[in-house]
Design an enzyme around this catalytic site. Structure first.
Site, PDB file in Angstrom:
ATOM      1  CG  HIS A   7       2.892 -45.696 114.224  1.00  0.00           C
ATOM      2  ND1 HIS A   7       3.254 -44.365 114.325  1.00  0.00           N
ATOM      3  CD2 HIS A   7       2.773 -46.153 115.498  1.00  0.00           C
ATOM      4  CE1 HIS A   7       3.327 -44.028 115.605  1.00  0.00           C
ATOM      5  NE2 HIS A   7       3.040 -45.089 116.328  1.00  0.00           N
ATOM      6  CB  SER A  19       5.471 -45.739 118.608  1.00  0.00           C
ATOM      7  OG  SER A  19       5.456 -45.093 119.866  1.00  0.00           O
ATOM      8  NE  ARG A  43      10.246 -45.328 128.221  1.00  0.00           N
ATOM      9  CZ  ARG A  43      11.507 -45.429 128.592  1.00  0.00           C
ATOM     10  NH1 ARG A  43      12.379 -46.065 127.849  1.00  0.00           N
ATOM     11  NH2 ARG A  43      11.918 -44.876 129.719  1.00  0.00           N
ATOM     12  CB  SER A  75       7.768 -39.852 123.008  1.00  0.00           C
ATOM     13  OG  SER A  75       7.019 -40.259 121.888  1.00  0.00           O
TER      14      SER A  75
END
Length: 155
Positions: A22, A24, A27, A32
């Site tokens: 994962h 990311s 944000r 995001s």
């Protein structure tokens, strides 16, 4: 991760692995960026050379939740890293590509050079060109040059 002991075209298979990943930027919307992948790893070596192949599969998201549906066209569908090491000097080339053609063909190259400065310090130079250097700007082409120092022999 599994240790291997096979030989393929003169290369020694040292490891294979599968992982759930994962990534990311942490944000919130509209900035995001995230994605989930299953990554397969194969590691081979030969004399002073090492080769790592990492194809991946993006785990699909619902269209309503997907804030970067075209990320594979920029971050690619896998990467390969070739490393040469001799007398403490290490040269590495990473390449990745979308494996698409036309407007969906994007990729990146990264060249790293590490070298000893003294017993405890190591110098590092890195050149990156392509897409996906940062997750927030994965779809913008960029060229970066970095220089750094790392500590060695902590123990």
């Amino acid at each position: 991760m599994f240790r291997n002991g096979y030989s393929l075209f003169g290369w020694n298979g040292r490891m294979s692995a599968i992982q759930l990943n994962h990534q990311s930027n942490g944000r919130s919307d509209p900035l995001s960026r995230s994605w989930n992948r299953v990554i397969f790893n194969v590691g081979l070596d030969r004399e002073n050379w090492a080769l790592t192949l990492r194809p991946w599969y993006r785990i699909p998201e619902g269209s309503r939740d997907d804030n970067n549906p075209d990320i594979q066209d920029y971050m690619g569908r896998g990467d390969a890293t070739l490393v040469y090491n001799r007398d403490g000097h290490e040269l590495a080339l990473m390449a990745r590509h979308s494996l698409r053609s036309g407007k969906r063909a994007h990729g990146a190259l990264q060249l790293d050079y590490g070298f000893p400065l003294n017993k405890q310090l190591r110098g590092h130079v890195q050149v990156f060109d392509g897409y996906g250097e940062s997750l927030i700007d994965y779809n913008h082409k960029a060229t970066y040059i970095g220089v750094g120092v790392s500590l060695l022999e902590w123990f």
